[in-house]
Scaffold this motif. Structure first.
Motif, PDB file in Angstrom:
ATOM      1  N   PHE A 107      35.427  45.051  53.033  1.00 18.72           N
ATOM      2  CA  PHE A 107      36.790  44.637  53.379  1.00 18.72           C
ATOM      3  C   PHE A 107      37.849  45.303  52.497  1.00 18.72           C
ATOM      4  CE2 PHE A 107      34.198  41.150  55.072  1.00 18.72           C
ATOM      5  CZ  PHE A 107      34.746  41.028  56.343  1.00 18.72           C
ATOM      6  N   ASN A 108      37.410  46.294  51.712  1.00 21.77           N
ATOM      7  CA  ASN A 108      38.325  47.051  50.841  1.00 21.77           C
ATOM      8  C   ASN A 108      39.132  46.145  49.909  1.00 21.77           C
ATOM      9  OD1 ASN A 108      37.694  49.650  52.004  1.00 21.77           O
ATOM     10  ND2 ASN A 108      38.882  49.021  53.795  1.00 21.77           N
ATOM     11  N   LEU A 109      38.455  45.148  49.347  1.00 23.35           N
ATOM     12  CA  LEU A 109      39.114  44.201  48.456  1.00 23.35           C
ATOM     13  C   LEU A 109      39.015  44.649  47.005  1.00 23.35           C
ATOM     14  CD1 LEU A 109      37.799  40.889  50.054  1.00 23.35           C
ATOM     15  CD2 LEU A 109      40.129  41.770  50.187  1.00 23.35           C
ATOM     16  N   ILE A 113      34.476  34.486  52.707  1.00 26.26           N
ATOM     17  CA  ILE A 113      35.565  33.506  52.586  1.00 26.26           C
ATOM     18  C   ILE A 113      36.732  34.140  51.821  1.00 26.26           C
ATOM     19  CG2 ILE A 113      36.257  31.307  51.553  1.00 26.26           C
ATOM     20  CD1 ILE A 113      33.432  30.269  52.084  1.00 26.26           C
ATOM     21  N   ALA A 114      36.408  34.842  50.739  1.00 24.35           N
ATOM     22  CA  ALA A 114      37.438  35.516  49.945  1.00 24.35           C
ATOM     23  C   ALA A 114      38.215  36.515  50.795  1.00 24.35           C
ATOM     24  CB  ALA A 114      36.801  36.221  48.749  1.00 24.35           C
ATOM     25  N   PHE A 165      45.640  36.612  46.207  1.00 24.55           N
ATOM     26  CA  PHE A 165      44.327  36.215  45.696  1.00 24.55           C
ATOM     27  C   PHE A 165      43.779  37.242  44.710  1.00 24.55           C
ATOM     28  CE2 PHE A 165      44.280  33.158  49.099  1.00 24.55           C
ATOM     29  CZ  PHE A 165      43.476  32.133  48.595  1.00 24.55           C
ATOM     30  N   MET A 166      43.445  36.762  43.539  1.00 24.57           N
ATOM     31  CA  MET A 166      42.678  37.538  42.572  1.00 24.57           C
ATOM     32  C   MET A 166      41.215  37.145  42.772  1.00 24.57           C
ATOM     33  SD  MET A 166      42.838  37.313  38.414  1.00 24.57           S
ATOM     34  CE  MET A 166      42.908  35.531  38.526  1.00 24.57           C
ATOM     35  N   ILE A 167      40.335  38.130  42.935  1.00 22.63           N
ATOM     36  CA  ILE A 167      38.936  37.853  43.249  1.00 22.63           C
ATOM     37  C   ILE A 167      38.021  38.288  42.112  1.00 22.63           C
ATOM     38  CG2 ILE A 167      37.036  38.297  44.859  1.00 22.63           C
ATOM     39  CD1 ILE A 167      39.203  38.926  46.983  1.00 22.63           C
ATOM     40  N   THR A 168      37.183  37.366  41.673  1.00 23.59           N
ATOM     41  CA  THR A 168      36.090  37.708  40.756  1.00 23.59           C
ATOM     42  C   THR A 168      34.785  37.441  41.494  1.00 23.59           C
ATOM     43  OG1 THR A 168      36.122  35.485  39.791  1.00 23.59           O
ATOM     44  CG2 THR A 168      37.378  37.206  38.646  1.00 23.59           C
ATOM     45  N   CYS A 169      33.716  38.009  40.981  1.00 28.94           N
ATOM     46  CA  CYS A 169      32.421  37.791  41.606  1.00 28.94           C
ATOM     47  C   CYS A 169      31.322  37.873  40.555  1.00 28.94           C
ATOM     48  CB  CYS A 169      32.168  38.805  42.721  1.00 28.94           C
ATOM     49  SG  CYS A 169      32.135  40.533  42.185  1.00 28.94           S
TER      50      CYS A 169
END
Length: 356
Positions: free
Chosen positions: A49-51, A17-18, A32-36
């Motif tokens: 996805f090279n994020l 989804i991210a 979008f800043m992504i944390t996990c």
């Protein structure tokens, strides 16, 4: 003006989804800043996805450990997410608590009405809740005050459409495993330590299903979620491992969708892999023991999804393996279903404009 959105991914599904939101966000002036969280295949999917992302904290197992890890993670997230306009997640309790405490608008994505503890901690705090219309509104009324029930936005589809609609099979993943299309079955264990899972260990029935598949001459690609599940595979199906008929992939950067597309069958104790496979046209069995509205929805569309519980699973498995149908063209069904990406993007814009 660029909107700064924060997405927190806790599972491989949420990582996908991210990825889609990051791609679509760039076209809509949303960064979008992504944390996990360090768990399962989350980082592997984000890397695929090279994020850019930052993984914070761990997954607890016992109630006390879940609470402890959650508190630790909230404190750690405070140091990571210092500047954002809106938060989006598939009901991440830690992230939503942080966003709420900082007074930021929250969009909660959800398709698990049965996840009682998570929903109690997250849905009341959200400004917008986005959910499939297949789930009755009365289910969300268990968690959301009646005066706020209009904050629920529904769509005629499921979240998995976000990446299924953007997927093209390549064959790269099966090439890495040395397999050929339709000669193998993908098997995924249940999420036995999740807060919503109170149905007992189902590993034994899955081992029996795996043995049946192997004895029928298929290869098996198996994905355990926890160390005890992997140990069970080794103790019960060790010979097949040695013969190379059973594979437990490790650090291979496989695309699960590519595997599901080429598989003869997908078996899972959860829902995501079964839903993905059925949308792609690959027969799928879910042995998740509770009624699930999304399953009913997909089966009503004629997609190749099958449900089973305990001993019934072996009968269902046998009937699928004996069937001549190995793949179904689902393009016409998918074209009539709603991808929620646009709805999520529009809600981000609306909430950030209201917040100005």
């Amino acid at each position: 003006m660029v909107i700064k959105a924060w997405f927190d991914a806790l599972t491989a599904k949420q990582a996908r989804i991210a990825a889609v939101l990051s791609m679509e966000g760039r076209r809509n002036n949303i960064n979008f800043m992504i944390t996990c969280r360090k768990y399962d295949y989350v980082e592997e999917v984000l890397d695929m996805f090279n994020l850019h992302y930052e993984c914070v904290g761990y997954h607890g197992e016992s109630p006390r450990e879940k609470l402890l890890r959650g508190i630790e993670r909230q404190l750690a997230l405070l140091d990571v997410v210092r500047d954002f306009d809106v938060h989006v997640s598939l009901t991440s309790p830690d992230a939503i608590r942080v966003a709420f405490g900082l007074g930021k608008p929250i969009i909660a994505l959800t398709d698990t009405a049965h996840s009682y503890f998570v929903n109690k901690l997250t849905l009341p705090l959200a400004n917008t809740v986005i959910a499939p219309s297949a789930i009755p509104m009365s289910e969300w009324g268990r968690y959301i005050p009646s005066a706020e029930i209009d904050k629920v936005r529904t769509f005629d589809g499921i979240f998995e459409l976000m990446w299924i609609n953007r997927f093209k099979p390549s064959g790269d993943s099966i090439n890495k495993l040395g397999l050929k299309s339709r000669e193998f079955v993908v098997i995924r264990f249940e999420e036995s330590r999740a807060s919503y899972y109170g149905y007992g260990d189902k590993s034994r029935i899955l081992i029996r299903m795996a043995r049946k598949v192997l004895e029928d001459g298929y290869y098996v690609v198996m994905f355990p979620r926890y160390p005890y599940q992997e140990e069970l595979i080794k103790s019960e199906l060790g010979l097949f491992l040695k013969l190379g008929k059973l594979i437990i992939p490790r650090n291979m950067k496989l695309d699960g969708l590519d595997l599901s597309w080429h598989a003869r069958l997908v078996i899972t104790g959860g829902s995501t892999m079964a839903h993905e496979a059925a949308l792609l046209g690959t027969p799928a069995i879910s042995y998740f023991p509770q009624h699930y509205y999304i399953d009913d929805y997909l089966m009503s569309k004629g997609l190749p999804l099958y449900r089973c519980v305990d001993e019934d699973c072996l009968t269902v498995l046998d009937s699928i393996l004996k069937s001549d149908t190995t793949h179904v063209d689902t393009s016409s069904v998918l074209s009539r279903m709603e991808d929620p990406t646009g709805l999520i993007i529009n809600e981000i814009k609306r909430l950030t404009n209201e917040d100005k």
